[in-house]
Design a protein around this motif. Structure first.
Motif, mmCIF file in Angstrom:
data_model
loop_
_atom_site.group_PDB
_atom_site.id
_atom_site.type_symbol
_atom_site.label_atom_id
_atom_site.label_comp_id
_atom_site.label_asym_id
_atom_site.label_seq_id
_atom_site.Cartn_x
_atom_site.Cartn_y
_atom_site.Cartn_z
ATOM 1 N N GLN A 189 -2.608 -14.448 -7.061
ATOM 2 C CA GLN A 189 -1.358 -14.757 -6.324
ATOM 3 C C GLN A 189 -1.076 -13.690 -5.272
ATOM 4 N N TRP A 190 -1.323 -12.441 -5.675
ATOM 5 C CA TRP A 190 -1.011 -11.310 -4.784
ATOM 6 C C TRP A 190 -1.896 -11.365 -3.549
ATOM 7 N N LYS A 191 -3.192 -11.682 -3.762
ATOM 8 C CA LYS A 191 -4.116 -11.788 -2.625
ATOM 9 C C LYS A 191 -3.657 -12.898 -1.673
ATOM 10 N N GLN A 192 -3.203 -14.002 -2.266
ATOM 11 C CA GLN A 192 -2.722 -15.122 -1.427
ATOM 12 C C GLN A 192 -1.498 -14.727 -0.608
ATOM 13 N N LEU A 193 -0.618 -13.947 -1.236
ATOM 14 C CA LEU A 193 0.575 -13.488 -0.497
ATOM 15 C C LEU A 193 0.152 -12.653 0.710
ATOM 16 N N TYR A 194 -0.838 -11.772 0.507
ATOM 17 C CA TYR A 194 -1.314 -10.959 1.630
ATOM 18 C C TYR A 194 -2.032 -11.821 2.671
ATOM 19 N N GLU A 195 -2.810 -12.803 2.216
ATOM 20 C CA GLU A 195 -3.503 -13.678 3.176
ATOM 21 C C GLU A 195 -2.496 -14.366 4.088
ATOM 22 N N HIS A 196 -1.429 -14.843 3.469
ATOM 23 C CA HIS A 196 -0.398 -15.509 4.269
ATOM 24 C C HIS A 196 0.244 -14.514 5.236
ATOM 25 N N ASP A 197 0.604 -13.346 4.702
ATOM 26 C CA ASP A 197 1.305 -12.372 5.543
ATOM 27 C C ASP A 197 0.416 -11.897 6.702
ATOM 28 N N TYR A 198 -0.873 -11.655 6.424
ATOM 29 C CA TYR A 198 -1.782 -11.193 7.482
ATOM 30 C C TYR A 198 -1.962 -12.248 8.579
ATOM 31 N N SER A 199 -1.693 -13.517 8.238
ATOM 32 C CA SER A 199 -1.879 -14.576 9.237
ATOM 33 C C SER A 199 -0.668 -14.683 10.185
ATOM 34 N N GLN A 200 0.393 -13.968 9.866
ATOM 35 C CA GLN A 200 1.619 -14.052 10.669
ATOM 36 C C GLN A 200 1.556 -13.112 11.875
ATOM 37 N N PRO A 201 2.290 -13.463 12.952
ATOM 38 C CA PRO A 201 2.396 -12.505 14.067
ATOM 39 C C PRO A 201 3.129 -11.245 13.594
ATOM 40 N N ARG A 202 2.802 -10.137 14.236
ATOM 41 C CA ARG A 202 3.351 -8.830 13.834
ATOM 42 C C ARG A 202 4.873 -8.874 13.627
ATOM 43 N N GLU A 203 5.573 -9.585 14.528
ATOM 44 C CA GLU A 203 7.042 -9.615 14.490
ATOM 45 C C GLU A 203 7.575 -10.294 13.230
#
Ligand SMILES: CC(C)(COP(=O)(O)OP(=O)(O)OC[C@H]1O[C@@H](n2cnc3c(N)ncnc32)[C@H](O)[C@@H]1OP(=O)(O)O)[C@@H](O)C(=O)NCCC(=O)NCCS
Length: 173
Positions: free
Chosen positions: A43-57
């Protein structure tokens, strides 16, 4: 001692997840972390995958890797990011035998510069558990100023606790 700090790549975030999942109960207690609140590794890896896909802002977190002589020695992260305004920092040297050797203060200074640059924030805050001496000493050494000690639940992994709030403002440019 050749110390460097850079943004952590997505494929490196397992080091953070494994650090928390492999931590002894008394270490989590010192960090103010409730073990029952840790997401599963997947789950934690998925949370990071999602977050890394977002624009910096729109990122919810930003992680930096600490290295000494090419070896991964620790990391810092920020959360509760208000882009252009402020964020809350965390700091960890992975192995206990690498702590108290001067890495933390050096790496915190470099991490702070990266956060100011990438997140355009005006201030950076950090709220370690009030009884956890190492981060409190390290933040002061790295140039943070003491703000207050208060009771709070600092984040989704934490239990209610006394924390010390430290802050550093963006240097005038
Ligand atoms: C907090 C942490 C990142 C600091 O990194 P570090 O490499 O150990 O820190 P440094 O060696 O640069 O030490 C910086 C200052 O803190 C002091 N310090 C560090 N650990 C200490 C300890 N356990 N007890 C007392 N002082 C300590 C050092 O003596 C130094 O101060 P000085 O130069 O005035 O003597 C590291 O100790 C760590 O990972 N601890 C476990 C995780 C943790 O508690 N994270 C905080 C969560 S918010």
């Amino acid at each position: 001692m050749n110390v460097s700090v850079r943004e952590m790549r997505l494929e490196e975030v397992e080091s953070v997840i494994n650090y928390f999942h492999g931590a002894a109960p008394e270490h989590l207690e010192l960090l103010g972390v409730d073990p029952t609140r840790l997401p599963s590794k997947a789950q934690w890896k998925q949370l990071y995958e999602h977050d890394y896909s977002q624009p910096r802002e729109r990122r919810k977190s930003l992680l930096v890797l600490w290295q000494a002589d090419g070896r991964d020695i620790g990391f810092s992260s920020v959360d509760k990011i208000k882009f252009g305004e402020e964020a809350y920092m965390h700091l960890h040297v992975f192995e206990s035998q690498s702590r108290k050797a001067g890495y933390g203060a050096m790496c915190v200074r470099q991490s702070v510069a990266i956060y100011f640059q990438l997140l355009k924030i005006k201030r950076l805050l950090c709220e370690p558990n009030a009884f956890n001496v190492a981060p409190n000493r390290t933040l002061q050494k790295a140039g943070f100023r003491y703000v207050k000690t208060h009771m709070t639940v600092p984040g989704p992994l934490n239990f209610h606790q006394a924390v010390t709030q430290w802050a550093i403002e963006q240097p005038l440019q």
